[in-house]
Motif scaffolding. Structure first.
Motif, short mmCIF file in Angstrom:
data_model
loop_
_atom_site.label_atom_id
_atom_site.label_comp_id
_atom_site.label_asym_id
_atom_site.label_seq_id
_atom_site.Cartn_x
_atom_site.Cartn_y
_atom_site.Cartn_z
N ARG A 294 82.27 36.64 46.75
CA ARG A 294 83.04 37.14 45.59
C ARG A 294 83.95 36.04 45.04
NH1 ARG A 294 84.57 42.34 43.96
NH2 ARG A 294 83.78 43.21 45.91
N GLY A 295 83.79 35.76 43.74
CA GLY A 295 84.65 34.82 43.05
C GLY A 295 84.20 33.37 43.09
N GLU A 296 83.24 33.03 43.94
CA GLU A 296 82.78 31.64 44.00
C GLU A 296 81.94 31.31 42.77
OE1 GLU A 296 82.33 30.17 48.53
OE2 GLU A 296 80.68 31.40 47.82
N GLY B 228 80.38 40.34 45.72
CA GLY B 228 81.19 40.86 46.81
C GLY B 228 80.58 42.06 47.52
N GLU B 229 79.51 42.62 46.97
CA GLU B 229 78.90 43.82 47.54
C GLU B 229 77.79 43.55 48.54
OE1 GLU B 229 79.58 47.07 43.98
OE2 GLU B 229 77.61 46.16 44.18
N THR B 230 77.26 42.34 48.55
CA THR B 230 76.12 42.04 49.40
C THR B 230 76.13 40.57 49.79
OG1 THR B 230 73.70 42.02 49.53
CG2 THR B 230 74.66 41.65 47.36
N GLU B 231 75.56 40.29 50.94
CA GLU B 231 75.39 38.89 51.35
C GLU B 231 74.03 38.34 50.93
OE1 GLU B 231 78.22 37.66 54.87
OE2 GLU B 231 76.65 39.01 55.61
N ASN B 232 73.29 39.12 50.14
CA ASN B 232 71.99 38.65 49.66
C ASN B 232 72.11 37.59 48.57
OD1 ASN B 232 70.56 40.38 51.36
ND2 ASN B 232 70.57 42.04 49.86
#
Length: 180
Positions: free
Chosen positions: A46-48, A37-41
């Motif tokens: 989040r949670g997936e 959840g903190e980065t799109e890298n």
């Protein structure tokens, strides 16, 4: 395989890197969700693709001559981890896939770099010939880090990921071959 813990001090922050153990499973499950959840890298939001504590235990137990799970620890708190995962398929015994993640508040302390270096040392010591990884094209710091450690671009998966801004981004496929 278990590695000996190793201590680091970077910018007055002390931490150690060690092999993950079963008692880390619950913490790692929660940490993975937080980092996603903190980065799109990362590949996941989040949670997936959630892995619960029991699932993490299974992953940790799979460590062998072709897989290792490392954690970075500050004052008994896990703040990052890396994973090299191999397979038992005969045609692929020579390689592992590498991934790393660190809590955003601890970026800039070489935790990812040191997890990478420890993973490379492990891979070389057990006869792994190739490490592979995928990195988002916009993650320039990671790409440069990987290049500095012998990884080279092997390909580009064009328009591979759709991010929150509605734009498709490419994934860079990189590999490192053990020096002879």
């Amino acid at each position: 395989m278990i590695i000996e813990p190793k201590d680091f001090n970077v910018k007055e922050l002390s931490y150690s890197i060690r092999s993950a153990v079963i008692k880390d499973a619950g913490t790692l499950s929660k940490l993975r969700v937080q980092i996603d959840g903190e980065t799109e890298n990362m590949d996941r939001e989040r949670g997936e693709a959630y892995i619960d504590s029991a699932g993490m235990e299974t992953i940790i137990k799979k460590d062998s001559l072709r897989s290792i799970f490392l954690v970075a620890v500050i004052d008994n708190r896990i703040v990052g981890y890396s994973r090299c995962e191999g397979t038992d398929l005969k045609r692929l015994l020579h390689k592992v896939e590498f991934g790393v993640c660190v809590l955003k508040e601890f970026w800039g302390y070489s935790i990812g770099k040191n997890l990478l270096q420890e993973s490379i040392s492990w891979a070389d010591s057990v006869g792994i010939k190739k490490m592979t990884l995928n990195v988002l094209e916009t993650n320039h710091k990671a790409i440069e880090l990987y290049k500095k450690h012998g990884f080279e671009v092997e390909g580009i998966l064009k328009q591979d990921k759709l991010l929150a801004d509605g734009i498709f981004y490419s994934t860079i496929v990189m590999g490192r071959f053990k020096e002879k």
